[in-house]
Design a protein around this motif. Structure first.
Motif, short mmCIF file in Angstrom:
data_model
loop_
_atom_site.label_atom_id
_atom_site.label_comp_id
_atom_site.label_asym_id
_atom_site.label_seq_id
_atom_site.Cartn_x
_atom_site.Cartn_y
_atom_site.Cartn_z
N GLN B 101 32.92 37.40 33.19
CA GLN B 101 34.13 36.58 33.25
C GLN B 101 34.55 36.27 34.66
O GLN B 101 35.47 35.51 34.90
N ILE B 102 33.88 36.91 35.64
CA ILE B 102 34.30 36.70 37.03
C ILE B 102 33.31 35.75 37.69
O ILE B 102 32.11 35.94 37.61
N ILE B 103 33.85 34.71 38.33
CA ILE B 103 32.97 33.72 38.91
C ILE B 103 33.20 33.56 40.41
O ILE B 103 32.31 33.17 41.13
N ILE B 106 35.60 35.89 45.89
CA ILE B 106 36.73 36.68 46.40
C ILE B 106 37.74 36.76 45.26
O ILE B 106 37.92 35.80 44.52
N VAL B 107 38.38 37.91 45.13
CA VAL B 107 39.29 38.14 44.00
C VAL B 107 40.29 37.00 43.83
O VAL B 107 40.44 36.45 42.74
N GLU B 108 40.99 36.61 44.93
CA GLU B 108 42.06 35.61 44.73
C GLU B 108 41.49 34.24 44.36
O GLU B 108 42.13 33.48 43.64
N GLU B 109 40.28 33.95 44.81
CA GLU B 109 39.66 32.68 44.41
C GLU B 109 39.37 32.67 42.92
O GLU B 109 39.54 31.66 42.25
N ASP B 110 38.93 33.82 42.46
CA ASP B 110 38.62 33.92 41.04
C ASP B 110 39.86 33.69 40.19
O ASP B 110 39.84 32.97 39.21
N GLU B 143 41.68 40.14 48.73
CA GLU B 143 40.65 39.57 49.59
C GLU B 143 39.31 40.28 49.45
O GLU B 143 38.39 40.05 50.21
N SER B 144 39.18 41.15 48.44
CA SER B 144 37.91 41.87 48.25
C SER B 144 36.93 41.00 47.49
O SER B 144 37.30 40.03 46.84
N SER B 145 35.67 41.43 47.54
CA SER B 145 34.66 40.79 46.71
C SER B 145 34.67 41.50 45.36
O SER B 145 34.70 42.72 45.30
N PRO B 146 34.65 40.75 44.26
CA PRO B 146 34.68 41.38 42.94
C PRO B 146 33.53 42.37 42.73
O PRO B 146 33.65 43.31 41.97
N ASN B 147 32.41 42.15 43.43
CA ASN B 147 31.26 43.05 43.28
C ASN B 147 31.58 44.48 43.64
O ASN B 147 30.93 45.41 43.18
N LYS B 154 37.78 45.18 37.76
CA LYS B 154 37.27 43.84 37.45
C LYS B 154 37.97 43.28 36.22
O LYS B 154 38.34 42.11 36.17
N GLN B 155 38.14 44.15 35.21
CA GLN B 155 38.78 43.68 33.99
C GLN B 155 40.22 43.28 34.27
O GLN B 155 40.72 42.30 33.72
N ARG B 156 40.90 44.00 35.19
CA ARG B 156 42.27 43.62 35.52
C ARG B 156 42.31 42.29 36.28
O ARG B 156 43.25 41.52 36.13
N VAL B 157 41.27 42.04 37.09
CA VAL B 157 41.19 40.74 37.76
C VAL B 157 41.01 39.62 36.71
O VAL B 157 41.64 38.57 36.79
N SER B 158 40.18 39.89 35.69
CA SER B 158 40.02 38.90 34.63
C SER B 158 41.36 38.62 33.96
O SER B 158 41.68 37.48 33.64
#
Lengths: 281, 286
Positions: B101-103, B106-110, B143-147, B154-158
């Protein structure tokens, strides 16, 4: 078959500035016939460790010995090893591909060089052990329930007659009935002599089924002991992103409320007995 | 009462194909299913693998359309093509695997991807991204990389990515199945906070009984039908009936039931640690 791991280290992107040490100087022995659970948060090195044991990854340093033989040695028969150690990856049902259940499970044994008839025998045996009835052997592996698919996929590995079975999250995504089914079958396979290494995120499952728990953190073995020993260190487990089974928290709360129960309890049955005992006194 | 989601006797069939791709037959995945949710309700759907939970969930944001019956979300029928965009913005969806689900790199871009696609003004996107990340406790990682994030993060970013589209409802289809215990707790905590604080309607699908105890109501599905409905207390008082649907009860409830069977005077439907401890303390005094 005994597994011995000596000073094992594995680095991803070794020799570059991005090098990450996924397994860091791990030594341990797993005697034949043990049921071992490996727990740890995402990225703690669990999956890397089992892939090193299976020889899928080559260690950066250190060695793995099977019954005293170094698996990296030239004399070591690596092809034979592949059949001795079976590995079931996450969501193994995604790897089902054949038109019938029986054909799918025959794929491994045929690849090992077994004759058609022997392969069918091995597959039949594995499927029956995993509780798939003979009537469904001809069905498509895509038209059965999720729990059944998972068991067919495990049978595909079991049909190669391994001495050691490694499973990475075999119950992820299964309903409670399916989880019990798969874990109960693993327990009975273990009782028939198979060494089982179970990588899991479910503390409840690990507490209920395994003999020994290895807790990994940052590539190292953080704890090594039976359920009671490991889950009595709730705070340390939480610090590294894990948790104890729900029952352990319950018993602590009961104890704190002034009812003198033991707190090293990990299953619902034990908890019930212990609370009754404490209340009667 | 204001019914925010109303699903009325829907049916859905999957076609079974043979090797040439011809339709061989149909599997009825949903068979006369009716469920509803009030605005701001927290609903959990339980059911064995293959019971039709995910098929049902995909009807709520119009990824699938019923063969029979109707689905209404915030007054809009999913059969009305002109309302599709509105329905999909109103009901966001979270799936099992955060990696799918993450594309963004950078977190905020996603998180910005959704509102950008909706044509939201860039100043407002900035605000929405910050708000959403704060709501799920991931602002410090913007500003982190989702990786580099854990599964739960990651799920919270989604979830933040869905939040940034300002949905009124979020459907979560086994959001914790692939997470470790900490990650599971983080995600459920985030879902409860969105429900409590922001008043977002939550539909949670899960195989973990412990995650269902905080919901307002639970629906249990089996073989494409709704077979049980009630509050967590009502549902988890029926151990045998749940077992017949391949489900179970939370561990604390299991201990309470066993104690009751052994003769202790305990009420039915104990769900949380706190309740059980309070009851035991009461028994000890007597």
């Amino acid at each position: 078959m005994d597994i011995e791991v000596r000073n094992l280290t594995y680095e991803y992107d070794s020799g570059t500035p991005q090098a990450v040490r996924a397994v860091d100087d791990v030594s341990l022995t797993i005697p034949g016939g043990q049921f071992v659970g490996i727990v740890g948060h995402t990225g703690s090195g669990k999956s890397t460790l089992v892939q090193l044991i299976d020889g899928l990854l080559k260690p950066t340093a250190g060695s793995v010995y099977l019954d005293g033989e170094d698996i990296a040695s030239r004399k070591f028969d690596r092809k034979h090893m592949r059949s001795l150690i079976g590995i079931v990856f996450q969501y193994p049902e995604y790897q089902l591909f054949e038109t019938t259940i029986l054909k799918d499970v025959c794929f491994g044994p045929l690849n090992m060089g077994l004759k058609q008839e022997e392969a069918v025998n091995a597959a039949t045996d594995a499927l029956l052990r995993l509780g798939i009835p003979r009537e469904s052997f001809g069905a498509s592996p895509f038209e059965i329930s999720g729990g059944q698919k998972r068991r067919v996929a495990i049978a595909g590995v079991l049909a190669m007659n391994p001495k050691i079975l490694i499973l990475d999250e075999p119950t992820a995504g299964l309903d409670p009935g399916g989880r019990e089914e798969v874990l109960g079958l693993l327990k009975s396979l273990n009782e028939s002599g198979l060494t089982i290494i179970l990588v899991s995120h479910s503390m409840e499952d690990v507490a209920k089924y395994v003999d020994r728990i290895l807790v990994m953190n940052e590539g190292k073995i953080f704890m090594d002991g039976n359920g009671k020993e490991v889950f009595s260190h709730v705070e340390q487990l939480e610090e590294i992103g894990l948790a104890a089974p729900e029952v352990a928290y319950l018993m602590k709360a009961v104890h704190d409320a002034g009812i003198p129960v033991a707190t090293n309890i990990t299953t619902a049955e034990e908890a019930c007995g212990e609370i009754l005992r404490a209340l009667k006194n | 009462m204001d019914k925010f989601i109303e699903i009325d006797k829907i049916a859905y069939d999957y076609n079974r194909l043979d090797e040439e791709g011809n339709v061989e037959g149909v599997n009825r995945a949903l068979d006369g299913v009716s469920i509803d949710a009030k605005r701001g309700e927290f609903i959990t759907i339980l059911g064995a693998n293959g019971s039709g939970k995910s098929t049902l969930a995909k009807h709520i944001n119009a990824l699938l359309f019923p063969a029979e019956g109707t689905v209404t979300v915030d007054g809009n029928n999913t059969a009305d093509e002109e309302k599709l965009l509105e329905i999909r913005q109103c009901a966001g969806m979270i799936f099992q695997n955060p990696d799918n689900q993450i594309i963004g790199t950078i977190v905020e871009e996603d998180v910005a991807f959704g509102p950008e696609n909706m044509g939201v003004e860039s100043k407002e996107i900035r605000e929405r991204v910050d708000e959403s990340l704060k709501a799920v406790g991931m602002y410090d990682y913007r500003e982190s990389s989702p990786n580099k994030l854990s599964g739960g993060q990651k799920q919270r970013v989604s979830i933040a990515g869905v939040l940034a589209m300002h949905p009124k409802c979020i459907i979560m289809d086994e959001p914790t199945a692939m997470l470790d215990p900490q990650g599971r707790r983080e995600v459920i905590r985030a879902a409860r906070a969105l429900n409590d604080v922001e008043g977002i309607t939550i539909i949670l699908i899960t195989h973990y009984m412990e995650e269902a105890i905080y919901s307002d109501r639970i629906y249990v599905m089996d073989a494409g039908r709704v077979v049980m409905e009630g509050t967590p207390k009502e549902i988890f008082s029926k151990t045998e009936e749940l077992k017949s649907h391949k489900l179970t009860i939370p561990q604390v409830t299991a201990v309470a039931v066993a104690l009751k069977e052994a003769g202790l005077n305990l009420p039915d439907g104990i769900l949380s640690r706190k309740e059980l401890v309070a009851e035991l303390a009461r028994l000890k005094k007597e």
